[in-house]
Design an enzyme around this catalytic site. Structure first.
Site, PDB file in Angstrom:
ATOM      1  N   GLU A  40       0.824  -1.206   0.000  1.00  0.00           N
ATOM      2  CA  GLU A  40       0.000   0.000   0.000  1.00  0.00           C
ATOM      3  C   GLU A  40       0.865   1.266   0.000  1.00  0.00           C
ATOM      4  O   GLU A  40       0.542   2.235  -0.672  1.00  0.00           O
ATOM      5  CB  GLU A  40      -0.953   0.018   1.213  1.00  0.00           C
ATOM      6  CG  GLU A  40      -2.121  -0.945   1.060  1.00  0.00           C
ATOM      7  CD  GLU A  40      -2.990  -0.625  -0.143  1.00  0.00           C
ATOM      8  OE1 GLU A  40      -3.105   0.555  -0.509  1.00  0.00           O
ATOM      9  OE2 GLU A  40      -3.548  -1.559  -0.740  1.00  0.00           O
ATOM     10  N   TYR A 123      -6.353   6.300   5.069  1.00  0.00           N
ATOM     11  CA  TYR A 123      -6.454   5.388   3.931  1.00  0.00           C
ATOM     12  C   TYR A 123      -5.661   4.091   4.183  1.00  0.00           C
ATOM     13  O   TYR A 123      -6.196   2.973   4.072  1.00  0.00           O
ATOM     14  CB  TYR A 123      -5.944   6.069   2.637  1.00  0.00           C
ATOM     15  CG  TYR A 123      -5.713   5.053   1.557  1.00  0.00           C
ATOM     16  CD1 TYR A 123      -6.792   4.561   0.833  1.00  0.00           C
ATOM     17  CD2 TYR A 123      -4.446   4.507   1.326  1.00  0.00           C
ATOM     18  CE1 TYR A 123      -6.616   3.568  -0.109  1.00  0.00           C
ATOM     19  CE2 TYR A 123      -4.266   3.514   0.393  1.00  0.00           C
ATOM     20  CZ  TYR A 123      -5.348   3.048  -0.324  1.00  0.00           C
ATOM     21  OH  TYR A 123      -5.160   2.054  -1.231  1.00  0.00           O
ATOM     22  N   ASP A 141      -9.398   5.904  -1.770  1.00  0.00           N
ATOM     23  CA  ASP A 141      -8.370   6.592  -2.561  1.00  0.00           C
ATOM     24  C   ASP A 141      -9.035   7.218  -3.792  1.00  0.00           C
ATOM     25  O   ASP A 141     -10.268   7.227  -3.912  1.00  0.00           O
ATOM     26  CB  ASP A 141      -7.235   5.630  -2.947  1.00  0.00           C
ATOM     27  CG  ASP A 141      -7.708   4.535  -3.892  1.00  0.00           C
ATOM     28  OD1 ASP A 141      -8.918   4.468  -4.199  1.00  0.00           O
ATOM     29  OD2 ASP A 141      -6.867   3.751  -4.357  1.00  0.00           O
TER      30      ASP A 141
END
Ligand code: SF4
Length: 355
Positions: A40, A123, A141
């Site tokens: 990520e 996030y 996102d």
């Protein structure tokens, strides 16, 4: 249909679609939170296909949170070379050290606690919590915002924080409906990346949510989402010096704060120097046997552009205030930011041609 009804009706077809259509990426082979987290962070600002070799090399060298916590900084930065935004990998190490010190090496199963780790925002916390641990936590996102704006036919500016916060709240309500929250998070991301494409080109014929999509119904899909343009980037002029002495090249450290803090770079002046001024600058470093204008290059950061000219110079003496390295060592061991790479590549190419 109102927003909550659309979201509630979306969960099941989206998760089933994801199971059948997901692309095969190395980070999808494991739900280990360390691996999910590394992927990520890497995928922020980097295209998926470009991230694959970086991800594999990183995991091969640093396979656990313990290995990352203990890695020497130069090694970390070298593994990150080319990905840019080096504060990301420095924060990763700080977060890894905290996970080891405070949680015995296991990432906490709680989005709130995850978001308190260095470099992990709402996030990333949501992505790790849902993908690795299956917790009902959204990860919103740009891809997800685009899908939602189109599903709802919503003209809110997706660059505004309140639009993102609202999307997070709305999604959170339907997460408990998913059989596997990992599939819901990844399904939304995957749909945005492969079907509900940006740039006015959604593939609505292939979309598992077409029957729910208000923008498609209204003929608005290609006009959404709304992104009010960001501020102009500030442009900084620089003159970069490629100083050589007996097969070695000079490097210096960037200041400890600001752009590329603490990274190596070639010596530079913060303006475009005329040939006369460049010569004066070279004389302060001991003077050059010969010097000539070299490559010009613009490097674009998130909020800034470096407009760079350069000079290549064979120095008369070795100014010891610089760190001198061979080209081989620079290529193999020293992390050099992407902004400096074109100069080094051009220099290496010229040297190879001459040899
Ligand atoms: Fe996006 Fe088209 Fe699917 Fe709507 S129908 S979500 S616009 S791909």
């Amino acid at each position: 249909m109102d927003k909550q009804s659309i979201l509630a009706a979306m969960v099941s077809p989206l998760c089933s679609w994801y199971e059948l259509n997901k692309r095969d990426f190395p980070w999808r082979k494991s739900r280990d939170p360390y691996r999910v987290w590394v992927s990520e962070i890497m995928l922020q600002q980097t295209r998926t296909t470009a991230a694959i070799p970086y991800y594999e090399r990183f995991l091969q060298e640093l396979p656990t949170v313990f290995a990352l916590a203990e890695a020497p900084e130069e090694k970390l930065l070298k593994l990150w070379e080319g990905l840019g935004y080096y504060s990301r990998v420095r924060n990763m190490q700080k977060a890894a050290q905290k996970v080891v010190a405070d949680y015995g090496g296991t990432f906490p199963k709680d989005a709130q606690l995850l978001s308190k780790l260095p470099g992990i925002g709402v996030y990333t916390a949501g992505a790790v919590a849902s993908i690795a641990y299956g917790l009902p936590e959204p990860a919103v996102d740009g891809n997800v915002l685009r899908v939602l704006a189109r599903l709802f036919c919503d003209e809110a500016d997706i660059l505004l924080p309140e639009t993102k916060n609202r999307a997070h709240r709305e999604l959170k309500e339907v997460y408990p409906m998913a059989k596997d929250c990992s599939d819901l998070t990844q399904g939304l991301m995957e749909l945005g990346a492969t079907v509900c494409l940006p740039g006015g080109a959604p593939k609505c014929d292939e979309c598992p949510l077409a029957h729910l999509c208000e923008a498609k119904k209204a003929g608005m899909a290609e006009k959404l989402p709304v992104r009010n343009s960001k501020k102009e980037k500030k442009e900084v002029k620089r003159t970069v010096f490629l100083l050589e002495y007996e097969g070695e090249i000079a490097l210096c450290r960037r200041p400890k704060t600001g752009v590329l803090s603490g990274m190596w770079e070639f010596p530079a002046a913060e303006e475009h120097l005329t040939a006369k001024k460049a010569k004066q600058q070279l004389s302060l470093w001991g003077g050059a046997e010969e010097s000539a204008p070299f490559l010009s290059h613009k490097h674009v950061f998130t909020h800034l552009v470096w407009d760079m000219k350069s000079y290549r110079a064979q120095m008369k003496e070795k100014d010891e205030s610089f760190f001198w390295v061979t080209k081989e060592k620079l290529s193999e061991e020293i992390p050099l930011p992407s902004a400096m790479q074109p100069f080094f590549r051009a220099l290496s190419k010229e040297t190879d041609t001459k040899n």
